[in-house]
Scaffold this motif. Sequence first.
Motif, PDB file in Angstrom:
ATOM      1  N   VAL A   1       0.862  -1.184   0.000  1.00 28.00           N
ATOM      2  CA  VAL A   1       0.000   0.000   0.000  1.00 28.00           C
ATOM      3  C   VAL A   1       0.897   1.232   0.000  1.00 28.00           C
ATOM      4  CG1 VAL A   1      -1.803   1.250   1.219  1.00 28.00           C
ATOM      5  CG2 VAL A   1      -1.762  -1.255   1.262  1.00 28.00           C
ATOM      6  N   ALA A   2       0.676   2.070  -0.988  1.00 23.29           N
ATOM      7  CA  ALA A   2       1.494   3.275  -1.105  1.00 23.29           C
ATOM      8  C   ALA A   2       1.174   4.234   0.028  1.00 23.29           C
ATOM      9  CB  ALA A   2       1.248   3.944  -2.449  1.00 23.29           C
ATOM     10  N   ASP A   3       2.202   4.782   0.621  1.00 24.89           N
ATOM     11  CA  ASP A   3       2.034   5.741   1.703  1.00 24.89           C
ATOM     12  C   ASP A   3       1.482   7.047   1.153  1.00 24.89           C
ATOM     13  OD1 ASP A   3       2.076   7.089   4.031  1.00 24.89           O
ATOM     14  OD2 ASP A   3       4.254   7.052   4.321  1.00 24.89           O
ATOM     15  N   GLU A   4       0.432   7.551   1.826  1.00 25.06           N
ATOM     16  CA  GLU A   4      -0.163   8.793   1.344  1.00 25.06           C
ATOM     17  C   GLU A   4       0.803   9.961   1.478  1.00 25.06           C
ATOM     18  OE1 GLU A   4      -3.761   9.411   3.414  1.00 25.06           O
ATOM     19  OE2 GLU A   4      -4.778   7.648   2.592  1.00 25.06           O
ATOM     20  N   ASN A   5       1.606   9.961   2.526  1.00 21.36           N
ATOM     21  CA  ASN A   5       2.559  11.040   2.756  1.00 21.36           C
ATOM     22  C   ASN A   5       3.967  10.459   2.903  1.00 21.36           C
ATOM     23  OD1 ASN A   5       0.481  13.090   2.920  1.00 21.36           O
ATOM     24  ND2 ASN A   5       0.002  12.277   4.941  1.00 21.36           N
ATOM     25  N   PRO A   6       4.584  10.090   1.798  1.00 21.34           N
ATOM     26  CA  PRO A   6       5.923   9.517   1.907  1.00 21.34           C
ATOM     27  C   PRO A   6       6.928  10.562   2.371  1.00 21.34           C
ATOM     28  CG  PRO A   6       5.361   9.939  -0.393  1.00 21.34           C
ATOM     29  CD  PRO A   6       4.123  10.209   0.409  1.00 21.34           C
ATOM     30  N   LEU A   7       7.908  10.107   3.147  1.00 17.54           N
ATOM     31  CA  LEU A   7       8.927  11.017   3.660  1.00 17.54           C
ATOM     32  C   LEU A   7       9.792  11.527   2.518  1.00 17.54           C
ATOM     33  CD1 LEU A   7      10.111   9.202   6.924  1.00 17.54           C
ATOM     34  CD2 LEU A   7       8.755  11.285   6.758  1.00 17.54           C
ATOM     35  N   LEU A   8      10.146  12.775   2.620  1.00 14.62           N
ATOM     36  CA  LEU A   8      11.042  13.359   1.629  1.00 14.62           C
ATOM     37  C   LEU A   8      12.462  12.859   1.883  1.00 14.62           C
ATOM     38  CD1 LEU A   8       9.679  17.016   1.598  1.00 14.62           C
ATOM     39  CD2 LEU A   8       9.166  15.185  -0.004  1.00 14.62           C
ATOM     40  N   PRO A   9      13.280  12.817   0.874  1.00 13.70           N
ATOM     41  CA  PRO A   9      14.647  12.304   1.054  1.00 13.70           C
ATOM     42  C   PRO A   9      15.425  13.166   2.040  1.00 13.70           C
ATOM     43  CG  PRO A   9      14.402  13.383  -1.078  1.00 13.70           C
ATOM     44  CD  PRO A   9      13.029  13.255  -0.514  1.00 13.70           C
ATOM     45  N   PRO A  10      16.323  12.551   2.807  1.00  8.99           N
ATOM     46  CA  PRO A  10      17.113  13.341   3.770  1.00  8.99           C
ATOM     47  C   PRO A  10      18.073  14.273   3.057  1.00  8.99           C
ATOM     48  CG  PRO A  10      17.909  11.080   3.666  1.00  8.99           C
ATOM     49  CD  PRO A  10      16.658  11.120   2.846  1.00  8.99           C
ATOM     50  N   GLY A  11      18.531  15.266   3.814  1.00  9.71           N
ATOM     51  CA  GLY A  11      19.455  16.233   3.248  1.00  9.71           C
ATOM     52  C   GLY A  11      18.762  17.505   2.818  1.00  9.71           C
ATOM     53  N   PRO A  12      19.525  18.439   2.304  1.00  9.58           N
ATOM     54  CA  PRO A  12      18.956  19.727   1.880  1.00  9.58           C
ATOM     55  C   PRO A  12      18.060  19.578   0.654  1.00  9.58           C
ATOM     56  CG  PRO A  12      21.274  19.600   1.290  1.00  9.58           C
ATOM     57  CD  PRO A  12      20.980  18.387   2.112  1.00  9.58           C
ATOM     58  N   LEU A  13      17.048  20.436   0.594  1.00  4.78           N
ATOM     59  CA  LEU A  13      16.110  20.476  -0.533  1.00  4.78           C
ATOM     60  C   LEU A  13      16.152  21.860  -1.155  1.00  4.78           C
ATOM     61  CD1 LEU A  13      12.983  18.727   1.063  1.00  4.78           C
ATOM     62  CD2 LEU A  13      14.696  17.680  -0.436  1.00  4.78           C
ATOM     63  N   GLU A  14      16.121  21.891  -2.467  1.00  2.22           N
ATOM     64  CA  GLU A  14      16.113  23.174  -3.160  1.00  2.22           C
ATOM     65  C   GLU A  14      14.754  23.842  -3.017  1.00  2.22           C
ATOM     66  OE1 GLU A  14      17.245  22.760  -7.184  1.00  2.22           O
ATOM     67  OE2 GLU A  14      19.277  22.011  -6.741  1.00  2.22           O
ATOM     68  N   MET A  15      14.775  25.168  -3.011  1.00  2.75           N
ATOM     69  CA  MET A  15      13.533  25.928  -2.954  1.00  2.75           C
ATOM     70  C   MET A  15      12.894  25.952  -4.339  1.00  2.75           C
ATOM     71  SD  MET A  15      14.004  29.242  -0.454  1.00  2.75           S
ATOM     72  CE  MET A  15      14.148  29.070   1.307  1.00  2.75           C
ATOM     73  N   THR A  16      12.052  24.973  -4.576  1.00  3.19           N
ATOM     74  CA  THR A  16      11.335  24.899  -5.842  1.00  3.19           C
ATOM     75  C   THR A  16       9.883  25.285  -5.581  1.00  3.19           C
ATOM     76  OG1 THR A  16      10.913  22.559  -5.462  1.00  3.19           O
ATOM     77  CG2 THR A  16      12.851  23.125  -6.773  1.00  3.19           C
ATOM     78  N   SER A  17       9.440  26.303  -6.256  1.00  6.08           N
ATOM     79  CA  SER A  17       8.083  26.804  -6.033  1.00  6.08           C
ATOM     80  C   SER A  17       7.066  25.860  -6.652  1.00  6.08           C
ATOM     81  CB  SER A  17       7.940  28.205  -6.632  1.00  6.08           C
ATOM     82  OG  SER A  17       6.622  28.673  -6.478  1.00  6.08           O
TER      83      SER A  17
END
Length: 627
Positions: free
Chosen positions: A244-260
């Motif tokens: 069962v696919a997770d409705e809110n999967p965790l984002l990958p660890p580490g920094p994330l770019e500011m993408t609007s």
Amino acid sequence: MSASRAEAEEKVGSRQRLQVNEYKENQNIAYVSLRPLQTTVLGKTPMVCLVPFSLSTYKPDQLKCPKSLLDKNSNNEVACKKCKKAEIKKTSRKILTPKMEATSSKAESTLQKSSLDVHAESNKWQYKSTSDTVILSADTESSQDGDSDEGTTPGMDDFSGLSPYEKKRLKNISENANFFASLQLSESAARLREMIKKRQPPESKRKKPKKKENETGCRRSMRLLKVDPSGVSLPATPTQPILVADENPLLPPGPLEMTSENRDDNSELFKGFLQTWAEVSKTRSKNTEKASSSIKSYKANLNGMIISEDTVYKVTKGPIFSMALHPSEVRTLVAAGARSGQVGLWDLTHQPKEDGVYIFQPHSQPVSCLYFSPANPAHLLSLSYDGTLRCGDFSRAVFEEVYRDERSSFSSFDFLAEDASTLIVGHWDGSMSLVDRRTPGTSCEKLINSSLSKIRTVHVHPVHRQYFITAGLRDIHIYDARCLNPSRSKPLISLTEHTKSIASAYFSPLTGNRVVTTCADCKLRIFDSSCISSKIPLLTTIRHNTITGRWLTRFQAVWDPKQEDCIIVGSMAHPRRVDIFHERGKWVHSFLGGECLASVCSINATHPTRYILAGGNSSGRIHVFMN
């Protein structure tokens, strides 16, 4: 034959008249009443006469039946039995019409038997008791036709001893019998029964075809039957678990770019937006630690704050869980954290207002806490239920990961140091984490277990920063950060005045001399925390509706940094508003927006120096009141 019938008829009539006359002649009886009880069967009516007696003057001899009546009854019993059949036939012939003669033959035998039995029993009944005495005599009464109540029609001579009312009644019975006989209902019913029987189809059960012994059945696929062609059943295939696919999967660890989420990242407008935020953050705000103004001037400034269509806009998708106002003195910048994990930024000085809104997705679950760094306003720290704490750096356009714990869920955080280098993080399971941003990695320095089952909010004392307050399920604890024990830390102070679930607890922003709590028992409580000892007293209790229901974010009362003795809280009242109360419990002001404020603002934030108030609702819309 006719002479014998007439003789029997006269004997029966004389016996009836004799019985009535003898009962009436008894002087000791208060009253005698003959009340016929009749049941009509095919025109013939058996009549039972009940003779009630009054026992007001009771004597044993009076309850005996007269001897003359008993003697005559015994002498006439044999003659009555012999002649009863002839009498009934004669009477019925006189009364029944020709149309009813055909249907009366069956009822004669029944009437004869019942009349004879009643005559036999009437001679035997005699009751002696302290209650009423009943003498039962029976006779057969037939319906008759006549022109008047005393008429001279044949058959009425037999009932000459009856009253006019009884004769009239017998006449009505006879007329009704003639009328129903003329309708021929029995014949119509018989015809209907024959018609129904004819229409009913004969019951026929469908015969099942017999199976032939050597007949071959339908061909079926051996693959569907899971049978080998040789006839041996195949082994069962192991079922694989359904993922069962997770409705809110965790984002990958580490920094994330500011993408609007709502703009093109390579557009000049987005680059100008980031540059504006970085430049504004370089200008430090003025010192906010100034004395509070008088309540009159504070009210005058509040009255000048208005809302318009230009200061209302949908910034995030879903309900707003947290808000923060940038301390800039030049621009009005608002940040909001949503239940969907989004962080929305809105520059109100940019026109049109649609171009000043940018949405980012740094988390996968609700963002429960937002703060601009007191050391560097270009940093926006956000905490989420997904177990991550990130720092949005507008100068580098990246969301750095400060703390991560996938096994836990975070609820709130605050800065322990003024330079924002250390933080205290509260967990939903009641534990706390001590985080140092200067150390590499995304782990905590210390994990502390508290006695609370849940921690909703964490807030640090503005002056004595070693103290911080936590709001649990129904208890509020104040801890000393220097005495935290990883195994089990005991609080310095415990507040147990709350009877229901607690939503928040905050120190006053300048001195920390007051603590305001929001509880589900519809009360806002203010405590005196000027001297942190074993117990802090309760100063004021303010009645306020805090029942937001299931679909609205819970209210959290916060202090106004410009007026430390006033608190700001949302309201469920109509028309929709945001209320301000004094710490003594007095109402100060209500922000009404009319059509521009048509929903409940559960989460509110205020500017530290300017008269600007921002409120977020459950649809992701932000309402801003400003001068």
